[in-house]
Scaffold this motif. Structure first.
Motif, PDB file in Angstrom:
ATOM      1  N   ALA A  87       0.883  -1.167   0.194  1.00 20.11           N
ATOM      2  CA  ALA A  87      -0.157   0.139  -0.059  1.00 20.11           C
ATOM      3  C   ALA A  87       0.898   1.396  -0.140  1.00 20.11           C
ATOM      4  CB  ALA A  87      -1.033   0.073   1.201  1.00 20.11           C
ATOM      5  N   ARG A 117      -2.707  -1.556  -3.154  1.00 19.00           N
ATOM      6  CA  ARG A 117      -3.645  -0.385  -2.794  1.00 19.00           C
ATOM      7  C   ARG A 117      -2.999   0.823  -2.671  1.00 19.00           C
ATOM      8  NH1 ARG A 117      -4.298  -2.120   2.082  1.00 19.00           N
ATOM      9  NH2 ARG A 117      -3.432  -0.386   3.289  1.00 19.00           N
ATOM     10  N   PRO A 187      -7.778  -0.797  -5.972  1.00 16.44           N
ATOM     11  CA  PRO A 187      -8.511   0.041  -5.031  1.00 16.44           C
ATOM     12  C   PRO A 187      -7.831   1.251  -4.658  1.00 16.44           C
ATOM     13  CG  PRO A 187      -8.094  -2.213  -4.107  1.00 16.44           C
ATOM     14  CD  PRO A 187      -7.455  -2.025  -5.355  1.00 16.44           C
TER      15      PRO A 187
END
Length: 295
Positions: A87, A117, A187
């Motif tokens: 992420a 992410r 995402p």
């Protein structure tokens, strides 16, 4: 609850391949859901912009600290690990052209097996954003369009490609491959502390990571995000909430209180240290307290 760990950028070790590679592998072995990395493309020496998350107006990082490119660092960590999520937290969106960013993010996501992410923010350091070629005053509108552009390029638009005609970006018949591993694309979570960030998360994001916001202010931001999602015809319950805490001080009881505020994930900030063994011990101790699979 999902528990993520922030890569220890303040220790100045995230550009050391042996150090950060071993740290990421240990975080994975401990059962942490993901590892998150920060971004500053450049830091202006003696910047005059106000850092919004400390009363001093200055961030707790040296101007000349090693801060690797987040996607390049995550690509490296993808090769060092097998399953831990990867992420950004946060990537400064105005610093990037969305057509190029869409390709880079899709590549990391595809090669890592769908582990990426993106948590993105608008940036607080005017000097940094302007050095990257973006107008600081319009970065919010630009960011909304950047997210639209990336989602269009990640979608399956063959055989004619994607078209976009916006205020900041324009293209026709654009074919961007490879696509992300997941059909819905990578995402995108919105990081920040403002009402604009909450509205952006509701309209365009897959979640929110409020920064430096607690109590009633946090509840108000999450309520606004959900209201904006409903107005946009989106499911507010599908949006994830990521909150932060200290790696050394988190307990199951504190995690429960964050869950009651709406947290789906907690990003844990480690104690800055260049001592790798001490850093690994802190990860193991935290995993044990939280009931993860500490080695």
């Amino acid at each position: 609850m999902k528990y993520a760990v922030l890569a220890p950028v303040a220790a100045g070790v995230t550009a050391d391949p042996q150090w950060i590679g071993r740290y990421a592998r240990h975080a994975e072995a401990c059962g942490f859901e993901s590892i998150s990395v920060v971004e500053h493309t450049v830091v202006a020496a003696g910047y005059t912009s106000t850092y919004p998350y400390d009363a001093s107006g200055r961030m707790d990082l040296a101007d000349d600290l090693d801060i690797p490119d987040p996607l390049d660092l995550l690509a490296f960590l993808a090769g060092c690990t097998g399953r831990i999520g990867l992420a950004t937290g946060v990537l400064v969106l105005p610093n990037h052209h969305p057509v190029v960013l869409a390709k880079r993010a899709a590549t990391v996501d595809r090669l890592s097996g769908g582990r990426l992410r993106l948590t993105v923010g608008m940036g607080w350091m005017r000097e940094e954003v302007e050095a990257c070629g973006a107008d600081f005053a319009t970065r919010g509108r630009r960011a909304d369009e950047q997210i639209q552009v990336m989602r269009k390029l990640w979608a399956d638009t063959a055989p004619h490609g994607a078209d976009h005609e916006g205020e900041f970006f324009r293209f026709k018949n654009a074919m961007s491959y490879p696509k992300p591993a997941r059909a819905g694309g990578v995402p995108i979570h919105i990081g920040g502390h403002s009402r604009a960030a909450a509205r952006r998360a509701g309209r365009h994001g897959d979640g929110i990571q409020p920064l430096g916001v607690t109590g009633e202010a946090l509840r108000d931001l999450l309520k606004l995000m959900r209201e904006e999602a409903e107005l946009a015809g989106r499911d507010p319950d599908a949006l994830e909430v990521t909150l932060g805490h200290s790696l050394a001080r988190i307990t199951p009881e504190k995690a429960q209180r964050l869950a009651e505020l709406g947290a789906d994930r907690i990003v844990l900030q480690p104690t800055p240290t260049r001592d790798l063994e001490r850093a690994l011990e802190e990860l193991s101790a935290c995993a044990q307290r939280l009931g993860l699979t500490a080695p």
